[in-house]
Each structure stands twice: as C-alpha cells, then as structure tokens.
Enzyme design. Structure first.
Site, PDB file in Angstrom:
ATOM      1  N   THR A   1       0.804  -1.222   0.000  1.00  0.00           N
ATOM      2  CA  THR A   1       0.000   0.000   0.000  1.00  0.00           C
ATOM      3  C   THR A   1       0.840   1.277   0.000  1.00  0.00           C
ATOM      4  OG1 THR A   1      -0.108  -0.004   2.424  1.00  0.00           O
ATOM      5  CG2 THR A   1      -1.886  -1.146   1.223  1.00  0.00           C
ATOM      6  N   LYS A   2       2.169   1.161  -0.038  1.00  0.00           N
ATOM      7  CA  LYS A   2       3.028   2.328   0.139  1.00  0.00           C
ATOM      8  C   LYS A   2       3.221   3.117  -1.160  1.00  0.00           C
ATOM      9  CE  LYS A   2       3.767   1.750   4.565  1.00  0.00           C
ATOM     10  NZ  LYS A   2       3.029   0.532   4.890  1.00  0.00           N
ATOM     11  N   GLY A   3       3.937   4.253  -1.034  1.00  0.00           N
ATOM     12  CA  GLY A   3       4.120   5.169  -2.165  1.00  0.00           C
ATOM     13  C   GLY A   3       4.732   4.508  -3.374  1.00  0.00           C
TER      14      GLY A   3
END
Length: 398
Positions: free
Chosen positions: A202-204
């Site tokens: 779910t990270k950048g």
C-alpha cells in the site's frame, strides 16, 4: 437513500505497470532470482534519488528498523523514544533487544513527534547524567529516538536532530509513509542517522514486501549489509568461489531480485504516482472543505507531503456522526477506510510497560476521531467521485 458502488473500493491498492511486470518476467527468465544485480541496481538508484550516501535493501521496513538498532549496539540495558501513534513495528523492534520503548505524545494537527512532545517526555521520564539520558523508572540508558513521518507529513527534523545531539542520541526515522516527501529542500532519507522506508503493497512505491535503509555512516552501512544475510562476510552474488566466513550471528533480511525489479520501475514512476496522489488529496480538500464536523489534513509546511494517507478527523455528534459511524456508512456504500493508528499504549502487549494514558492527550484524541479515506494512485476519476459523493451524502443527511 444510500447510493452504493457496484464493487468494493479498498482504502489502498498498489498500481503495478506493465513495464514492472515485464521486468519481473525478465528476472525470472534470467536464472538469478535472489539477491543479485537487480538489488544492487535498486540500491544505487534509490540512494541517487534521495541524495543518500548509502542505501541497503531489505525484505521489510521492520527488518530495516531492527538492523538500524542492532548496528548502534542496542541492548537490554537501553531505551528508545518512540511516538505513541505509530504501527507496532516501530516499537516492537526496540523490544527485540529487551530494550525499553518510551512513548512520547504527538502534536494535535499532524500527530507527529515534535520537539515539544519530545522535551515533555524527557522532562517527565528521564534525567541527564554524566553525558547520558537515563530513564528514571528503569535506569536504562536512552540511546535513540525514532520519529515517525505519519501519513506523509514530516517531523521537524532540524529541531529533533538538535535535541538528539544535545542528549547524545541516534536518530532513526521511520519513513514508511514518507516516500517521496521532502523537508526544507531535501528528500526524506538524508536527515537522520538512519531513514527506514517501506515498500509494502500500500506504500508510495511497492516491491510487494520490502524496505530500504539509507544512512550517511559507512560503518553502519557495512554492519547492516553483513547482518542482513546471516552475518556472512561475502554476498552471494559476485562471490569469488565457494569460500565464505560467518563472522556474526546475522538474520535473513535480504531483498530478492524479483522484488528489486519491481522497485526499480516503481522508483522511475515515483514522481508520477506522487503527483496523482497529491491531485486526489487536493480534490478531497476542495470538495470537503465546507462539510460540518469533518476536519481535513493540512499540506506540509516545510516541504512536500507524500500524501500516503488522507486522514480526516470526525467530531462526535451524539446519535448522528462520529468516526465509527462514518466508517460504517462508507462500508454500506462499498467504500473502504482504515485507522492509522491505534496508539501503542492501547495494545495488550505494550500495557506491560505501564504507560499512563493521561500523558498522551493528543494521541488519545486522535484515536477517537481519525479515519483514513481511500487514497492511492490507481484510483480512477470515477472512484474519486464515488468517495466524494458518499462522504457528502453522509454529512448532508445529518
């Protein structure tokens, strides 16, 4: 009348391009899929992007936090300052050593460790004696502080670094949410002694699972490189012959080339992904600005917010609206949400340390009011419209 989407919209999803898929396929065909040339390339490109001296790829940010603490020689006689509002990984890695996590409160706006919350904790719980900061309750020596850049907003690193120097502490930044944020003209990754990034789904940017540690300290970089692969003094890829030596009891924390292949492509797309998240955040801020009982996150004041999350605060209006009602109403409309985070002192494991809730009024207020709305680069214009319509519908019906 409730207007619901036909399909469920999670609060976050990864956006993987065809180029990344092709790069993974190429690695799978190459015959070398564990830590090898792609990991080395990813590390070099990441260090260049951040402006860091050294970057070391890990199989998780948790592994990176652990090795950063291990490299400074943390032990059971030590303690580390950690914000009360963070994911468990920040504090649990302190506990791996039998060391003591000391919680600070957070500010009421961004929910970050600040110079003020850090000073308040030090004055309440510690004493500075003979060049060491000592935890009064346990007698343990405080060795480091771990500021967390929550949701993409960045802590005041200049002031925190200044306090760290005053008390002889290492600074280990938990930047799981902060890529590719900037602070006072510099990318996150160059401010503290260590900066730890997450590449969770779910990270950048993502590698599926994975992390990176940046540092300016050559000796710490060498120690982490050694300890991420069993304490073996020669890395597998490029090893001249079969001989190696185990010189320390290390860990199995290395990234593999499959993950690194994704990461290299994601890194090349990072600015574009960030611009899309920023655009979505700006739409939300514009569309929700007049809604009653809903407080919106602010942009960064000294740089670029990464907009990893869009965290809103909901006032409690009895029998009408609160954080839990908003979450339930969004779910009825097939829209996901999440909470970042349950304060550490609320969890059964951390209650053994005897944290007193009254020392964390801002963290406590955050816990009662905060919710994260969907925000990820792969959201379509229709997805955004659905979230905007749903939130407006919920608050208009009050």
């Amino acid at each position: 009348m409730i207007t619901a989407r036909k399909t469920f919209l999670p609060f976050a999803l990864p956006l993987i391009s065809e180029k990344a898929i092709e790069e993974v396929a190429a690695v799978l065909r190459s015959g070398w899929i564990t830590a090898g040339p792609k990991v080395k390339e990813f590390e070099e490109e990441f260090a260049r992007y951040c402006g860091a001296d050294f970057a070391l790829a890990m199989n998780s940010a948790t592994a990176g936090l652990h090795l950063a603490l291990e490299s400074i020689g943390l032990c059971s006689e030590d303690a580390v300052l950690v914000p009360a509002v963070t994911f468990t990984a920040t504090a649990e890695t302190v506990c791996y050593f039998g060391a003591e996590p000391i919680l600070t409160d957070v500010d009421p706006i961004y929910n970050l460790m600040t110079p003020e919350t850090l000073k308040a904790t030090i004055e309440r719980e510690c004493v500075f004696s003979k060049g060491n900061l000592i935890h009064k309750k346990t007698g343990k020596t405080v060795r480091a502080l771990m500021p967390v850049h929550l949701a993409g907003a960045v802590c005041d690193m200049d002031e925190l670094n200044s306090l760290a120097r005053e008390y002889h502490l290492y600074v280990i930044e938990d930047s799981a949410h902060a890529f590719p944020a900037t602070h006072k003209g510099r990318k996150i990754g160059t401010h503290g002694d260590f900066t730890v990034f997450s590449f969770y789904a779910t990270k950048g940017i993502t590698t599926g699972e994975g992390g990176m540690v940046t540092t300016r300290h050559a000796h710490f970089a060498e120690r982490m490189k050694l300890m991420r692969l069993h304490g073996i003094n020669r890395e597998t890829y490029g090893r001249p012959g079969w001989y190696y030596e185990v010189v320390s009891p290390g860990f199995k924390y290395n990234m593999n080339d499959i993950a690194a292949a994704i990461g290299i492509v994601q890194l090349s797309e990072a600015d574009e992904l960030w611009r899309r998240r920023t655009q979505i955040a700006e739409i939300y801020r514009s569309e929700f600005t007049q809604l009653p009982f809903l407080h919106l996150p602010l942009p960064a004041t000294d740089g670029d917010h990464s907009w990893h999350l869009f965290r809103v605060e909901v006032d409690t209006v009895p029998e009408k609206i609160n954080r839990d009602i908003l979450s339930a109403e969004l779910h009825k409309r097939n829209i996901g949400s999440s909470l970042h985070f349950i304060p550490l002192y609320e969890h059964p494991f951390y209650q053994r340390f005897g944290f007193d809730r009254k020392n964390y009024p801002n963290a406590d207020a955050m816990y009662k009011k905060t919710l994260s709305l969907p925000l990820f680069a792969g959201m379509t214009d229709s997805d955004i419209e659905d979230v905007v319509s749903a939130v407006k519908e919920i608050f208009t019906d009050l």
